[in-house]
Write a protein that holds these residues in place. Structure first.
Motif, PDB file in Angstrom:
ATOM      1  N   LEU A  48       0.779  -1.206   0.047  1.00 30.00           N
ATOM      2  CA  LEU A  48      -0.056   0.105   0.033  1.00 30.00           C
ATOM      3  C   LEU A  48       1.029   1.278   0.059  1.00 30.00           C
ATOM      4  O   LEU A  48       0.359   2.157  -0.442  1.00 30.00           O
ATOM      5  N   GLY A  49       1.913   1.168   0.544  1.00 31.68           N
ATOM      6  CA  GLY A  49       2.740   2.382   0.688  1.00 31.68           C
ATOM      7  C   GLY A  49       2.421   3.435   1.812  1.00 31.68           C
ATOM      8  O   GLY A  49       1.585   2.757   2.688  1.00 31.68           O
ATOM      9  N   PRO A  50       2.867   4.497   1.892  1.00 34.20           N
ATOM     10  CA  PRO A  50       2.333   5.267   2.809  1.00 34.20           C
ATOM     11  C   PRO A  50       0.958   6.016   2.847  1.00 34.20           C
ATOM     12  O   PRO A  50       0.353   6.030   1.967  1.00 34.20           O
ATOM     13  N   MET A  51       0.340   5.265   3.890  1.00 27.09           N
ATOM     14  CA  MET A  51      -1.055   5.635   3.832  1.00 27.09           C
ATOM     15  C   MET A  51      -1.709   6.544   5.198  1.00 27.09           C
ATOM     16  O   MET A  51      -2.761   7.141   5.133  1.00 27.09           O
ATOM     17  N   ARG A  52      -0.783   6.813   6.100  1.00 28.61           N
ATOM     18  CA  ARG A  52      -1.326   7.346   7.265  1.00 28.61           C
ATOM     19  C   ARG A  52      -1.397   8.637   7.275  1.00 28.61           C
ATOM     20  O   ARG A  52      -2.675   9.252   7.636  1.00 28.61           O
ATOM     21  N   VAL A  53      -0.233   9.442   7.002  1.00 29.82           N
ATOM     22  CA  VAL A  53      -0.276  11.088   7.436  1.00 29.82           C
ATOM     23  C   VAL A  53      -0.938  11.573   6.044  1.00 29.82           C
ATOM     24  O   VAL A  53      -0.435  11.379   4.950  1.00 29.82           O
ATOM     25  N   GLY A  54      -1.938  12.226   6.074  1.00 28.03           N
ATOM     26  CA  GLY A  54      -2.685  12.925   5.197  1.00 28.03           C
ATOM     27  C   GLY A  54      -3.262  11.983   4.268  1.00 28.03           C
ATOM     28  O   GLY A  54      -3.187  10.713   4.370  1.00 28.03           O
ATOM     29  N   LEU A  58       0.097  11.376   1.835  1.00 27.91           N
ATOM     30  CA  LEU A  58       0.691  12.651   0.932  1.00 27.91           C
ATOM     31  C   LEU A  58       1.766  13.312   1.758  1.00 27.91           C
ATOM     32  O   LEU A  58       2.650  14.021   1.237  1.00 27.91           O
ATOM     33  N   LEU A  59       1.427  13.431   3.165  1.00 26.94           N
ATOM     34  CA  LEU A  59       2.075  14.364   4.006  1.00 26.94           C
ATOM     35  C   LEU A  59       3.106  13.310   4.823  1.00 26.94           C
ATOM     36  O   LEU A  59       3.899  14.006   5.529  1.00 26.94           O
ATOM     37  N   GLN A  60       3.158  12.245   4.314  1.00 26.81           N
ATOM     38  CA  GLN A  60       4.320  11.325   4.901  1.00 26.81           C
ATOM     39  C   GLN A  60       5.605  11.774   5.032  1.00 26.81           C
ATOM     40  O   GLN A  60       6.361  12.089   5.770  1.00 26.81           O
TER      41      GLN A  60
ATOM     42  N   TYR C  24      -2.183  -2.538   9.137  1.00 26.70           N
ATOM     43  CA  TYR C  24      -2.235  -3.353  10.180  1.00 26.70           C
ATOM     44  C   TYR C  24      -2.768  -2.777  11.520  1.00 26.70           C
ATOM     45  O   TYR C  24      -3.830  -3.685  11.651  1.00 26.70           O
ATOM     46  N   PRO C  25      -2.403  -1.935  12.201  1.00 25.65           N
ATOM     47  CA  PRO C  25      -2.766  -1.856  13.444  1.00 25.65           C
ATOM     48  C   PRO C  25      -4.270  -1.352  13.407  1.00 25.65           C
ATOM     49  O   PRO C  25      -5.422  -1.504  14.401  1.00 25.65           O
ATOM     50  N   ALA C  26      -4.634  -0.828  12.283  1.00 24.59           N
ATOM     51  CA  ALA C  26      -6.231  -0.226  11.858  1.00 24.59           C
ATOM     52  C   ALA C  26      -7.063  -1.566  11.624  1.00 24.59           C
ATOM     53  O   ALA C  26      -8.117  -1.543  12.178  1.00 24.59           O
ATOM     54  N   LYS C  27      -6.333  -2.305  10.802  1.00 31.43           N
ATOM     55  CA  LYS C  27      -7.269  -3.583  10.532  1.00 31.43           C
ATOM     56  C   LYS C  27      -6.600  -4.735  11.055  1.00 31.43           C
ATOM     57  O   LYS C  27      -5.396  -4.770  10.688  1.00 31.43           O
ATOM     58  N   HIS C  28      -7.262  -5.828  11.547  1.00 27.84           N
ATOM     59  CA  HIS C  28      -6.710  -6.912  11.863  1.00 27.84           C
ATOM     60  C   HIS C  28      -7.412  -7.944  11.001  1.00 27.84           C
ATOM     61  O   HIS C  28      -8.583  -8.064  10.814  1.00 27.84           O
ATOM     62  N   ARG C  29      -6.120  -8.853  10.430  1.00 27.62           N
ATOM     63  CA  ARG C  29      -7.000 -10.064   9.901  1.00 27.62           C
ATOM     64  C   ARG C  29      -7.380 -11.062  10.982  1.00 27.62           C
ATOM     65  O   ARG C  29      -7.045 -11.096  12.031  1.00 27.62           O
ATOM     66  N   ASP C  30      -8.323 -11.741  10.567  1.00 23.16           N
ATOM     67  CA  ASP C  30      -8.774 -12.726  11.451  1.00 23.16           C
ATOM     68  C   ASP C  30      -7.621 -13.655  11.796  1.00 23.16           C
ATOM     69  O   ASP C  30      -7.057 -14.292  10.946  1.00 23.16           O
ATOM     70  N   VAL C  31      -7.590 -14.073  12.970  1.00 23.81           N
ATOM     71  CA  VAL C  31      -6.667 -15.206  13.542  1.00 23.81           C
ATOM     72  C   VAL C  31      -7.415 -16.498  13.713  1.00 23.81           C
ATOM     73  O   VAL C  31      -8.588 -16.482  14.006  1.00 23.81           O
ATOM     74  N   PRO C  32      -6.802 -17.620  13.234  1.00 23.23           N
ATOM     75  CA  PRO C  32      -7.629 -18.691  13.129  1.00 23.23           C
ATOM     76  C   PRO C  32      -7.806 -19.259  14.608  1.00 23.23           C
ATOM     77  O   PRO C  32      -7.181 -18.689  15.622  1.00 23.23           O
TER      78      PRO C  32
END
Lengths: 385, 227, 154, 374
Positions: A48-54, A58-60, C24-32
């Motif tokens: 996905l690449g940087p997704m958090r900031v902005g 974009l602001l990463q 990851y910390p925002a979304k968690h995949r299901d653990v078996p």
């Protein structure tokens, strides 16, 4: 010839404004380029690449830049203090200085130099001093190796780069970047000089120290090379310089070979169209450079050098020679296209021949199981394997 | 291994051993013919269960024959282990036997799988060589015993280069000196750790509690308590 | 050059595929269900006491000696509410040392211990390693509060 | 006139400490390179940074408890280590493993070989200079397989799933389907890596003829696994000393001819494909039944004996030498780790090449430092 769109009147003030605009442009573009590179690499690698900031991260890079500025400026105890601390500037200043004469549109550049091409090449060629300084002064063996590699590589690839640009200047009849662009208002030069274009791209990749020529900074060998001991703001200056030179070479390529802001819309295109054109062409170059970075592996230093001296430089001179023939005897441009195209094919052929591309056959020794229950299953299993 | 077997010997009567020998001999009549050295037959009969095993003595006899030809006077003691044929060799003969084992075309034991030391406590150390032939596809275990206070054995690194690191490891772990080893310096342990041999049995495992756990220093680990 | 073009092609082709990573910390995949985080103790809801009798089986079997168990007489047994004569008194597990080998679960005769199979069992970063030594109440809390659907093999 | 030797510049060999913190040493491995310019004059490998004394620790705990340490030696091919260890204990205790367990073991081991080789292919690309591309291609598919492992064993890395005599518990009901669903993805991943690297000219110049080792030298150095096969030696324990149920499957063993980096790369790529074949066959034949022997002793007590069992691990022969003096603990447990033996030949492969090659050669050995140091 000094042409500025914002004509305050005072030449010093004008220049200052222009330079400030450039600094802003450079910083913003470097930030954007880093973001873009991370995104492209992410997509190539299905991440996905940087997704958090902005939005979409974009602001990463801005956040990263802030972090870098806030970081401690470390200097090894045994480093040579002055050389170590000046080295980032020695890399940064020439890169920045080269931007001064690049014409972004017909009317917009800080300085329209008659020797613009010469100036850009000369000034960017100075950057290796900074790498050497950094490598030597860090008192680190990896840095030393990297600095030496950088010096060897940058000086070597300066030669084919200059010679191809000379070939361009011969045809265009000028070293002024604006006039080179004007010359290409109908057909861009990469059509007439595919060989020169190819050499330019390769040499630019090498000058930029990007894959497959990132030998001076090779992560897996010399761990960042000359930059290994740098941190915080000094390190980010190297980084900024590296992305600025990416911008410069992309601009230079689009100006010299792709017809800058002219082709294909002609001289009458409006300002916005000009900006759009040069933006698109530069982006093409940048995207290509980034794409290559994640698609190819690194050459070895000896292979790099011999590729430069044995392949690229003779071919660059061939391009000059062909251009000279066309100019002296007034042969049609089609001849140039043909011969230069043939030269490009030759270059490809040399690469093909120089490398042991013969496919290796593995000897397959069958291990056949004798299990009776296995028989039915094995036939289609090995067939699909 | 000898201890393990000898214990069983003590339990089993001589008559049992005789009985056991006959089926083994019936399986391989040619083995009994080739068995020249007296040492080899001593323990060849000690297969005590019916599981399929490599023919007792096959490789041992080959080895015995080759050694008897090349090195008269060298004693071998061969018996069937649980998975492999085990041949015991005197410590001083080990290099010669190994050279024969590798170079003799009948054996061609060109692959040193593993070299390990075993601390047999009062019986000194054992150095165990697992050999294999990639051509003949047979393997054999060669053992030698070194005394605890004179833990020296000739290095076989000149025969198989593979032994180089294995011997260094055995030296690290057991303090067995391999004479004429090209570079016998600590490999896995710190460079200066030449007087302490972790895998010796007299070097017990530390109680984990002693070095980690309740007696953790209150300060120094950057824990939240210290902040 | 063909190979180089092939490399370029395959990188370009993958660029058009959808990414495989998640944030990851925002979304968690299901653990078996059999996911093994760290061991926890189970709570007998019928009797309202732990399953564990403090028999030391897991403590002895643990390869890394991360467990400490003590046993006491079960007060509920005296009241004839419980069939367990003995019950666990104190139980510590040092998560910093545990190597999650599942052996404690296998040796347990009372199905009193299980591996945590939720994300809460994985995300355990602490500033102090002493915080990773969990006591009986902490070990029981997850199952007591029905936060966990424990899976005990066999 | 100046004498010629006066024109010779004075050069000094410099020693470069590569590692233990270096991105391409694959863990905590240090090699002291003595380099003359870019040429490697001498290499001195230093290992032991990750020595955790698994052998000594195993001596103090019973046969089951030591399984956890087997995962932690070669932590990229864990099932094979468990297999070797469990086989040793089974030989010692004369346990008969049920069919179903054998099949599941084979399926998991071969999938594990694929994950390990995917890891190699990715990491090798990084050593050669990919900026993560090959790595993510390998990892993408490796993760899918690891999802299966997680479904089956409960852990992504330290499985601790095999037990002497069989398995810890049975696989989930949808196991066969799960594996079948993943196989096309894995094939695609291998194909991607193939397209990315095999024909690439730059990879070719970087790998062909580099770090070559002849067949005799390889055998003498005790190399095993893909390294040995890349040198053209037809040796695979699965075929030549069949253990478990490997004699029931049809597959090919790829052999190289030059023993250089490129052959090692190709051999591993092909081996991964062949492993998928074995997995498919094993899935077809997977029987029902128990997973542990009928008469499984609660406490494992070995006789006084010694056994040596070896499996064809992802990196070569992973052997377990187990000495028992009776009782429920191993008296001595020696792990013959392939990485350790393969790494010992590093000096012979590297001297005379370039610094960049040294990195690639180290990568091609495909060491796992947990396996080297144990």
């Amino acid at each position: 010839m000094l042409a500025l769109t914002y004509d305050v009147g005072n030449i010093w003030l004008d220049s200052l404004l222009g330079v400030l605009a450039l600094v802003a442009l450079m910083t913003v573009s470097a930030l954007m380029l880093i973001w873009l590179e991370r995104k492209i690499s992410a997509r190539i690698q299905m991440r996905l690449g940087p997704m958090r900031v902005g939005p979409y991260g974009l602001l990463q890079t801005a956040a990263d830049a802030l972090k870098l500025i806030g970081k401690e400026d470390l200097r090894p105890k045994t480093a040579n203090r002055w050389v170590f601390e000046l080295a980032p500037f020695a890399v940064f200043v020439p890169t920045f200085a080269a931007l001064v004469t690049i014409p972004f549109t017909r009317d917009w550049a800080i300085a329209f130099l008659d020797l613009g091409l010469f100036y850009v090449v000369a000034v960017t060629g100075l950057a290796f001093v900074g790498f050497l300084m950094a490598g030597w002064a860090s008192d680190n063996k990896y840095a030393l190796l990297g600095g030496m590699r950088a010096a060897a590589q940058l000086i070597s690839y300066e030669v084919p780069m200059v010679v191809t640009l000379v070939a361009v200047a011969m045809v265009a009849g000028s070293l002024n970047l604006s006039e080179i662009v004007l010359f290409q208002n109908r057909i861009p030069l990469f059509v007439w000089q595919p060989l020169g274009f190819f050499i330019f791209i390769v040499a630019a990749l090498a000058e930029l120290e990007r894959q497959p020529f990132d030998i001076p900074t090779a992560e897996s060998e010399v761990v960042g090379g000359p930059f290994i001991e740098y941190s915080g703001i000094r390190w980010s200056m190297f980084f900024l310089a590296s992305y600025t030179s990416l911008l410069i070479y992309s601009l230079l390529g689009s100006i010299v070979f792709l017809g800058g802001w002219e082709w294909p819309l002609g001289t009458e295109a409006g300002l916005w169209l000009q900006i759009l054109l040069i933006l698109v062409k530069t982006s093409l170059f940048i995207a290509f450079f980034m794409w290559v970075r994640f698609a190819l592996v690194r050459l070895r230093i000896d292979q790099l050098m011999s590729y430069c001296w044995k392949v690229l430089i003779p071919l660059a001179f061939l391009q000059v020679f062909l251009n000279g023939l066309v100019l002296v005897y007034g042969w049609p441009d089609g001849f140039l296209l043909l011969t230069s195209g043939a030269g490009l094919a030759l270059a490809m052929y040399i690469i093909y021949r120089a490398v042991d591309t013969e496919p290796r056959e593995l000897r397959m020794v069958p291990a056949r199981g004798g299990g009776s229950s296995a028989q039915a299953a094995t036939v289609d299993a090995t067939g699909s394997g | 291994m000898p201890d393990e077997d000898s214990e069983k010997d003590a339990g089993a009567s001589a008559g049992d051993q005789k009985e056991e020998e006959t089926p083994a001999a019936a399986e391989q009549p040619e083995d009994s013919k080739v068995e020249q050295p007296p040492a080899a037959e001593q323990k060849a009969e000690e297969e005590e269960d019916a599981r399929p095993r490599p023919p007792a003595g096959g490789i041992a006899d080959l080895l015995a024959a080759a050694v008897a030809e090349a090195l008269p006077g060298v004693k071998l003691e061969a018996y069937q282990g649980m998975t492999d044929v085990i041949v015991e060799v005197e410590r001083d003969d080990i290099l010669k036997v190994m050279s024969v084992a590798k170079d003799d075309p009948r054996l061609a034991l060109n692959f040193l799988r593993c070299l390990s030391g075993v601390d047999q406590e009062e019986d000194g150390f054992e150095v165990i060589y697992h050999l294999m032939s990639l051509e003949k596809k047979h393997d054999v275990v060669i053992k030698t015993n070194v005394a605890r206070d004179d833990a020296h054995v000739a290095s076989v690194a000149s025969v198989w280069k593979a032994a180089n690191w294995h011997e260094r490891e055995a030296r690290d772990m057991f303090g067995i000196t391999f004479d004429d080893h090209p570079h016998l310096v600590p490999l896995l342990l710190p460079e200066d750790m030449t007087d302490h041999f972790p895998l010796r049995k007299d070097n017990p495992l530390a109680e984990i509690e002693e070095w980690q756990g309740d007696e953790l220093p209150e300060e120094g680990f950057g824990g939240s308590k210290t902040r | 050059m063909i190979g180089i073009f092939k490399s370029m092609y395959i990188t370009f082709a993958t660029m058009l595929r959808t990414p495989v990573t998640i944030e990851y910390p925002a979304k968690h995949r299901d653990v078996p269900q059999r996911d093994r985080a760290f061991p926890i103790l189970l709570w007998d809801k019928e009797v309202d006491e732990p399953f564990c009798t403090g028999c030391h089986a897991c403590e002895r079997a643990c390869p890394v000696e991360c467990m400490t168990v003590t046993m006491k007489d079960n007060p509920l047994h005296a009241d004839e509410k419980s069939t367990r004569r003995k019950i666990v008194d104190e139980f510590w597990i040092d998560y910093g040392r545990c190597m999650r080998c599942n052996i404690c679960v296998e040796v347990c005769n009372f199905e009193a211990i299980a591996m945590n199979n939720t994300w809460a069992g994985h995300e355990l970063s602490k500033f102090d390693r002493n915080d990773l030594v969990l006591d009986l109440q902490q070990l029981l809390s997850q199952h007591k509060q029905d936060k966990i659907d424990a899976w005990v093999a066999e | 006139m100046v004498q010629e030797h006066e024109l010779e510049p004075e050069t000094v060999d410099i020693g470069v400490n590569m590692g233990p913190q270096h991105p391409s040493t694959h863990g905590v491995f240090r090699m002291v390179l003595t380099i003359d310019g870019e040429r490697v004059v001498d290499v001195e490998p230093h290992i032991g940074y990750m020595h955790r004394g698994a052998e000594k620790l195993s001596e103090s705990m019973d046969y089951r408890a030591a399984i956890g340490f087997q995962d932690r030696t070669d932590y990229l091919a864990q099932f094979m280590n468990e297999q070797a260890y469990c086989m040793a204990v089974e030989e010692l205790l004369e346990l008969e493993v049920p069919e179903r367990s054998e099949y599941i073991r084979v399926i998991l081991c071969e999938l594990n070989r694929v994950t390990s080789h995917l890891m190699f292919l990715g990491a090798f690309g990084i050593d050669l200079g990919y900026f993560g591309t090959s790595f993510t291609y390998g990892f993408r598919e490796r993760e899918r397989i690891q999802d299966i492992f997680e479904e089956v064993t409960g852990d992504r890395l330290m499985y601790a799933y095999f037990r002497p005599g069989g398995l810890a518990w049975d696989v989930p009901d949808n196991f066969v389907q799960m594996v079948r669903d993943v196989l096309p993805h894995t094939r695609q991943g291998l194909k991607d890596l193939d397209l990315l690297m095999t024909q690439n000219e730059i990879v070719a110049v970087r790998t062909k003829g580099i770090g070559a080792m002849s067949a005799e030298e390889s055998i003498n150095w005790g190399l095993s696994g893909p390294l040995l096969r890349a040198a053209g030696v037809d040796w695979d324990l699965r075929k030549d000393k069949p253990y478990s149920i490997y004699d029931r499957f049809d597959y090919d063993i790829p052999l190289g001819s030059h023993g250089d980096l490129f052959d090692r790369f190709l051999v591993r790529l092909e081996e991964a494909r062949q492993s998928l074949c074995i997995v498919e066959q094993a899935l077809d034949q997977l029987p029902d039944g128990p997973i542990m022997p009928e008469k499984m002793p609660r406490r494992l007590r070995g006789p006084e004996a010694e056994v040596y069992t070896a499996v064809e691990g992802a990196r070569g022969e992973y052997g377990v030498y187990l000495v028992s003096k009776g009782g429920d603990k191993p008296y001595r447990l020696k792990m013959r780790s392939p990485s350790f033996c393969n790494l010992s030949a590093l000096r012979d492969m590297t001297v005379g090449s370039y610094v960049a090659d040294a990195v690639a050669i180290l990568g091609s050995i495909d060491i796992v430092l947990g396996c080297v140091d144990r």
